[in-house]
Write a protein that holds these residues in place. Structure first.
Motif, PDB file in Angstrom:
ATOM      1  N   HIS A 196       0.801  -1.217   0.000  1.00  0.00           N
ATOM      2  CA  HIS A 196       0.000   0.000   0.000  1.00  0.00           C
ATOM      3  C   HIS A 196       0.839   1.276   0.000  1.00  0.00           C
ATOM      4  O   HIS A 196       0.293   2.369  -0.073  1.00  0.00           O
ATOM      5  CB  HIS A 196      -0.921   0.000   1.235  1.00  0.00           C
ATOM      6  CG  HIS A 196      -1.480  -1.358   1.548  1.00  0.00           C
ATOM      7  ND1 HIS A 196      -2.344  -1.997   0.687  1.00  0.00           N
ATOM      8  CD2 HIS A 196      -1.272  -2.221   2.590  1.00  0.00           C
ATOM      9  CE1 HIS A 196      -2.663  -3.190   1.197  1.00  0.00           C
ATOM     10  NE2 HIS A 196      -2.022  -3.343   2.356  1.00  0.00           N
TER      11      HIS A 196
ATOM     12  N   HIS B 256      -9.793  -6.149   0.865  1.00  0.00           N
ATOM     13  CA  HIS B 256     -10.948  -5.302   0.545  1.00  0.00           C
ATOM     14  C   HIS B 256     -12.038  -5.358   1.610  1.00  0.00           C
ATOM     15  O   HIS B 256     -12.958  -4.546   1.612  1.00  0.00           O
ATOM     16  CB  HIS B 256     -11.506  -5.675  -0.835  1.00  0.00           C
ATOM     17  CG  HIS B 256     -10.472  -5.475  -1.900  1.00  0.00           C
ATOM     18  ND1 HIS B 256     -10.040  -4.226  -2.278  1.00  0.00           N
ATOM     19  CD2 HIS B 256      -9.737  -6.364  -2.604  1.00  0.00           C
ATOM     20  CE1 HIS B 256      -9.083  -4.358  -3.183  1.00  0.00           C
ATOM     21  NE2 HIS B 256      -8.880  -5.635  -3.399  1.00  0.00           N
ATOM     22  N   ARG B 257     -11.932  -6.315   2.516  1.00  0.00           N
ATOM     23  CA  ARG B 257     -12.877  -6.392   3.643  1.00  0.00           C
ATOM     24  C   ARG B 257     -12.281  -5.746   4.886  1.00  0.00           C
ATOM     25  O   ARG B 257     -12.841  -5.833   5.962  1.00  0.00           O
ATOM     26  CB  ARG B 257     -13.219  -7.847   3.939  1.00  0.00           C
ATOM     27  CG  ARG B 257     -13.943  -8.499   2.786  1.00  0.00           C
ATOM     28  CD  ARG B 257     -14.292  -9.929   3.102  1.00  0.00           C
ATOM     29  NE  ARG B 257     -15.350 -10.002   4.102  1.00  0.00           N
ATOM     30  CZ  ARG B 257     -15.989 -11.118   4.421  1.00  0.00           C
ATOM     31  NH1 ARG B 257     -15.664 -12.245   3.821  1.00  0.00           N
ATOM     32  NH2 ARG B 257     -16.924 -11.114   5.331  1.00  0.00           N
TER      33      ARG B 257
ATOM     34  N   GLU C 221      -9.486  -2.384   6.478  1.00  0.00           N
ATOM     35  CA  GLU C 221      -9.412  -0.912   6.491  1.00  0.00           C
ATOM     36  C   GLU C 221      -9.218  -0.378   5.064  1.00  0.00           C
ATOM     37  O   GLU C 221      -8.544  -1.002   4.249  1.00  0.00           O
ATOM     38  CB  GLU C 221      -8.236  -0.434   7.347  1.00  0.00           C
ATOM     39  CG  GLU C 221      -8.233  -0.898   8.780  1.00  0.00           C
ATOM     40  CD  GLU C 221      -7.384  -2.149   9.000  1.00  0.00           C
ATOM     41  OE1 GLU C 221      -7.347  -3.014   8.098  1.00  0.00           O
ATOM     42  OE2 GLU C 221      -6.767  -2.250  10.073  1.00  0.00           O
ATOM     43  N   GLU C 222      -9.735   0.825   4.848  1.00  0.00           N
ATOM     44  CA  GLU C 222      -9.682   1.401   3.504  1.00  0.00           C
ATOM     45  C   GLU C 222      -8.238   1.553   2.983  1.00  0.00           C
ATOM     46  O   GLU C 222      -7.996   1.399   1.791  1.00  0.00           O
ATOM     47  CB  GLU C 222     -10.411   2.743   3.491  1.00  0.00           C
ATOM     48  CG  GLU C 222     -10.822   3.080   2.080  1.00  0.00           C
ATOM     49  CD  GLU C 222     -11.864   4.174   2.011  1.00  0.00           C
ATOM     50  OE1 GLU C 222     -12.604   4.376   3.000  1.00  0.00           O
ATOM     51  OE2 GLU C 222     -11.904   4.815   0.942  1.00  0.00           O
TER      52      GLU C 222
ATOM     53  N   HIS D 242      -7.030  -1.101   0.742  1.00  0.00           N
ATOM     54  CA  HIS D 242      -7.747  -1.410  -0.503  1.00  0.00           C
ATOM     55  C   HIS D 242      -6.938  -1.106  -1.743  1.00  0.00           C
ATOM     56  O   HIS D 242      -7.232  -1.615  -2.813  1.00  0.00           O
ATOM     57  CB  HIS D 242      -9.076  -0.631  -0.563  1.00  0.00           C
ATOM     58  CG  HIS D 242     -10.032  -1.015   0.511  1.00  0.00           C
ATOM     59  ND1 HIS D 242     -11.297  -0.494   0.617  1.00  0.00           N
ATOM     60  CD2 HIS D 242      -9.905  -1.883   1.565  1.00  0.00           C
ATOM     61  CE1 HIS D 242     -11.902  -1.010   1.672  1.00  0.00           C
ATOM     62  NE2 HIS D 242     -11.083  -1.852   2.265  1.00  0.00           N
ATOM     63  N   HIS D 243      -5.951  -0.232  -1.585  1.00  0.00           N
ATOM     64  CA  HIS D 243      -5.185   0.157  -2.777  1.00  0.00           C
ATOM     65  C   HIS D 243      -3.820  -0.523  -2.788  1.00  0.00           C
ATOM     66  O   HIS D 243      -3.094  -0.502  -1.802  1.00  0.00           O
ATOM     67  CB  HIS D 243      -5.013   1.679  -2.832  1.00  0.00           C
ATOM     68  CG  HIS D 243      -4.347   2.124  -4.091  1.00  0.00           C
ATOM     69  ND1 HIS D 243      -3.106   2.713  -4.112  1.00  0.00           N
ATOM     70  CD2 HIS D 243      -4.728   2.013  -5.387  1.00  0.00           C
ATOM     71  CE1 HIS D 243      -2.767   2.963  -5.373  1.00  0.00           C
ATOM     72  NE2 HIS D 243      -3.732   2.543  -6.167  1.00  0.00           N
TER      73      HIS D 243
END
Ligand code: CA2
Length: 162
Positions: A91, A116-117, A119-120, A123-124
């Motif tokens: 990340h 993806h489930r 912390e935000e 997600h990247h």
């Protein structure tokens, strides 16, 4: 007839497996997130699968970004592909992404958890755009699926590249 590869038929493919920071703690801390399987357990399963598939593994874990970059740089021309769990550097690390790009080797990104489930900020992935594909959310099985996918790719069984 066109040949698929210039590599001698009997020379086994070599795959570099890279584990990023804190993966040495898996199976020992936070079992609710990462399960009870240790990295040694996962590596034993990977080695068994590698034997079955007829490929050779080189395995490297580091908590240091620079050491990971150095290992990827030295892989160029030495291995045929990279299976990588960049862990938290997924990340954040432009350096790892650049190293993978420079290595010019097919890389498969794997994660134990389904990021993806979570912390935000998880997600990247900065690595995903330079990887052939990602496999995540299956615990240690993600590595085994990733190894199968990478070997299939190297053997020319998969042609989709979009
Ligand atoms: O799900 C994965 O495989 C991750 O790459 C694991 C990383 C995390 O930063 C990524 O977002 C997803 C974490 C590696 C393990 O970290 C631990 C931390 C505490 C206890 C045990 C493991």
């Amino acid at each position: 007839m066109a040949t698929r590869s210039r590599r001698p038929a009997l020379q086994p493919r070599r795959i570099l497996v890279i584990h990023g920071p804190n993966l040495n703690l898996v199976g020992k801390r936070e079992p609710a997130v990462y399960g009870n399987e240790t990295l040694a357990d996962i590596e034993a399963r990977l080695s068994e699968l590698a034997d079955e598939l007829g490929v050779k593994l080189e395995i490297f874990q580091s908590n240091s970004e620079g050491a990971l970059v150095d290992r990827i740089q030295s892989a160029r021309g030495q291995v045929d592909g990279i299976l990588i769990n960049p862990a938290a550097y997924t990340h954040t690390s432009i350096a790892l992404r650049d190293a993978l790009l420079a290595a010019g080797l097919p890389a498969v990104e794997v994660h134990l958890s389904n990021v993806h489930r979570r912390e935000e900020f998880r997600h990247h992935s900065l690595i995903a755009p330079v990887a052939v594909g990602q496999i995540l959310g299956f615990g240690g099985e993600s590595y085994l699926l990733g190894l199968r996918a990478l070997v299939a790719l190297l053997r020319g069984q998969r042609s989709a590249r979009s």
